[in-house]
Motif scaffolding. Structure first.
Motif, short mmCIF file in Angstrom:
data_model
loop_
_atom_site.label_atom_id
_atom_site.label_comp_id
_atom_site.label_asym_id
_atom_site.label_seq_id
_atom_site.Cartn_x
_atom_site.Cartn_y
_atom_site.Cartn_z
N ILE A 27 11.26 23.24 1.25
CA ILE A 27 12.63 23.65 0.91
C ILE A 27 12.70 23.95 -0.60
CG2 ILE A 27 15.08 23.03 0.98
CD1 ILE A 27 13.78 23.24 3.74
N ALA A 28 12.09 23.09 -1.38
CA ALA A 28 12.08 23.29 -2.84
C ALA A 28 11.34 24.59 -3.20
CB ALA A 28 11.45 22.10 -3.54
N LEU A 29 10.32 24.93 -2.40
CA LEU A 29 9.58 26.18 -2.65
C LEU A 29 10.38 27.40 -2.17
CD1 LEU A 29 6.02 24.96 -1.60
CD2 LEU A 29 6.74 25.58 -3.93
N LYS A 30 11.03 27.25 -1.03
CA LYS A 30 11.82 28.34 -0.46
C LYS A 30 12.91 28.81 -1.43
CE LYS A 30 15.39 28.58 3.21
NZ LYS A 30 15.45 29.95 3.71
N ARG A 47 20.79 22.06 -11.28
CA ARG A 47 20.49 20.63 -11.13
C ARG A 47 19.37 20.43 -10.11
NH1 ARG A 47 25.25 16.77 -9.24
NH2 ARG A 47 24.10 16.73 -7.27
N ASP A 48 19.38 21.24 -9.03
CA ASP A 48 18.32 21.13 -8.02
C ASP A 48 16.95 21.43 -8.63
OD1 ASP A 48 20.26 20.57 -6.14
OD2 ASP A 48 20.23 22.55 -5.19
N VAL A 49 16.91 22.40 -9.53
CA VAL A 49 15.64 22.76 -10.18
C VAL A 49 15.12 21.59 -11.02
CG1 VAL A 49 14.61 24.25 -11.96
CG2 VAL A 49 16.03 25.26 -10.15
N ALA A 50 16.01 20.97 -11.76
CA ALA A 50 15.61 19.82 -12.59
C ALA A 50 15.13 18.66 -11.72
CB ALA A 50 16.77 19.40 -13.48
N THR A 51 15.84 18.44 -10.61
CA THR A 51 15.48 17.37 -9.67
C THR A 51 14.09 17.62 -9.09
OG1 THR A 51 17.80 17.07 -9.09
CG2 THR A 51 16.18 16.21 -7.54
N GLY A 102 0.81 -1.22 0.00
CA GLY A 102 0.00 0.00 0.00
C GLY A 102 0.83 1.27 0.00
N VAL A 103 2.17 1.13 0.13
CA VAL A 103 3.03 2.32 0.16
C VAL A 103 3.87 2.42 -1.11
CG1 VAL A 103 4.91 3.52 1.36
CG2 VAL A 103 3.22 2.20 2.67
N SER A 104 3.84 3.60 -1.71
CA SER A 104 4.69 3.87 -2.87
C SER A 104 5.66 4.98 -2.46
CB SER A 104 3.79 4.32 -4.04
OG SER A 104 4.56 4.59 -5.18
N TRP A 105 6.93 4.66 -2.34
CA TRP A 105 7.92 5.55 -1.71
C TRP A 105 8.97 5.98 -2.72
CZ3 TRP A 105 7.99 6.24 3.83
CH2 TRP A 105 9.02 7.07 4.29
N HIS A 106 9.16 7.27 -2.88
CA HIS A 106 10.10 7.77 -3.88
C HIS A 106 11.07 8.80 -3.30
CE1 HIS A 106 7.84 5.84 -7.12
NE2 HIS A 106 6.78 6.13 -6.38
N VAL A 107 12.32 8.42 -3.20
CA VAL A 107 13.38 9.35 -2.79
C VAL A 107 13.87 10.04 -4.06
CG1 VAL A 107 15.63 9.59 -1.68
CG2 VAL A 107 14.05 7.81 -0.90
N MET A 108 13.45 11.30 -4.22
CA MET A 108 13.71 12.00 -5.49
C MET A 108 14.78 13.07 -5.35
SD MET A 108 11.48 10.61 -7.63
CE MET A 108 11.29 11.76 -9.01
N GLY A 109 15.22 13.35 -4.11
CA GLY A 109 16.20 14.42 -3.90
C GLY A 109 17.61 13.97 -4.24
N GLU A 110 18.50 14.95 -4.21
CA GLU A 110 19.91 14.64 -4.43
C GLU A 110 20.75 15.14 -3.26
OE1 GLU A 110 21.23 15.76 -8.34
OE2 GLU A 110 20.29 13.93 -9.06
N GLY A 111 20.11 15.33 -2.12
CA GLY A 111 20.87 15.72 -0.93
C GLY A 111 20.58 17.15 -0.55
N PHE A 112 21.11 17.54 0.59
CA PHE A 112 20.89 18.89 1.10
C PHE A 112 21.37 19.92 0.08
CE2 PHE A 112 21.29 16.47 5.15
CZ PHE A 112 19.99 16.68 5.58
N THR A 113 20.70 21.06 0.08
CA THR A 113 21.00 22.13 -0.89
C THR A 113 22.44 22.61 -0.77
OG1 THR A 113 20.12 23.66 0.75
CG2 THR A 113 18.63 22.96 -1.00
N TRP A 114 23.02 22.51 0.46
CA TRP A 114 24.39 22.98 0.62
C TRP A 114 25.40 21.88 0.24
CZ3 TRP A 114 20.87 22.48 4.57
CH2 TRP A 114 21.08 21.44 5.47
#
Lengths: 206, 206
Positions: free
Chosen positions: B141-144, B110-114, B91-103
């Motif tokens: 964070i992506a919005l900030k 690349r962060d924008v494309a991610t 019942g869970v669909s889990w997606h780690v889509m980030g590439e790590g902390f912004t710093w």
């Protein structure tokens, strides 16, 4: 250069420079924090998320192979989503010891006896080094109404195994507990659906 | 009668009377909140518990038989306790889509494309009525950093199925998102073990 005339490329460059500086600061902080021990966490405040954050930590702890003990001091319902899913997982010992909200029981003497029995269960976990995480859900309510003595509770918490984490939840954490804790978060309500007329929804509130 | 001379029996009687009055107030509030619909929840602030509270709700939702979609916008690590335990449940669909902390990435383009790719995944969940709960972890964070446009995000959130719950986490939730949300909690740090020199511990911080 004003924000108006800043191009995407300018913004990217500035952002990247800012993040380089931030990384230096973050790396220094990480280097300074090297103590490894169990932490005492308190989730308090009037907002949503105190218990659910504790259950999120149960999941994290299980994912790292820890055993977890949960005692619920006030809640009595046996149909919560958290108990159904987590209570059945290997490594979890889940105890619903409450008899319902304090305004439902309306019987302080019984509440005191209930809390004493729940604390005995908690004490068992706090003396067991094989338990990596202990969740004491709504313990703050039992302390607020003085169903339990803060001195007894603190003594048992501070005598626990060095590497054991404990999470205490509930509104109005007593100042003595806040002082003894490592991490304290006040879940501060900005707004709540309930106040806007939305019923407590399954999956959200229980 | 002073607190000094108050007997246990007096205290019990006063407590019971107070709880009777409280029950009346609570019952009235419950009667007034009868709307049933999916809620938009935002966990923000600088304190601990934003993501873990979201994962606690994943557990609750699963316990009520809902399907859950999770998109992690910033985190890249694949060794979290939450993913290990929850990602493997039916019942869970889990997606780690980030590439790590912004710093850590230090690469805004690349962060924008991610973030755009992560939002496409989120949009899929937001158009699927069979998904009862959608967790958008660290979306704030992506919005900030304006990796994503707030207008696009809000339009998709508001167009979602009526009974679908959404939880958005991350520091610095934008005011437009707070305005659109049903429940917003600011996880306010009172104190944090990290500042006292304790390392980020497995089971607590990931």
């Amino acid at each position: 250069m004003s924000a108006q005339t800043m191009t995407t490329s300018d913004r990217d460059t500035r952002h990247n420079e800012r993040m380089q500086r931030k990384k230096t600061v973050v790396d220094e902080k990480i280097a300074a924090a090297q103590a490894e021990r169990g932490v005492l966490l308190v989730n308090t405040g009037n907002g949503k998320g105190k218990s659910s954050a504790a259950f999120g930590l149960v999941v994290r702890a299980l994912g790292h192979g820890m055993k977890v003990g949960v005692v619920q001091f006030i809640k009595s319902r046996g149909d919560t989503g958290e108990e159904k899913v987590l209570g059945g997982l290997p490594g979890v010992s889940w105890h619903v010891m409450g008899e319902g909200f304090t305004w439902e029981t309306q019987d302080r003497a019984r509440d005191v006896a209930t809390a004493a029995a729940a604390w005995e269960r908690a004490r068992g976990f706090l003396r067991a080094p094989e338990i990596g995480l202990v969740v004491l859900d709504e313990l703050n309510i039992a302390l607020k109404y003085r169903y339990l003595e803060i001195d007894t509770v603190l003594a048992d918490l501070l005598a626990r195994p060095t590497m054991q984490h404990v999470v205490v939840t509930g509104r109005a954490a007593p100042p003595e507990l806040v002082a003894a804790a490592d991490t304290v978060t006040d879940m501060t309500p900005v707004k709540h659906a309930f106040a806007a007329g939305v019923k407590a929804m399954p999956g959200m509130e229980w």
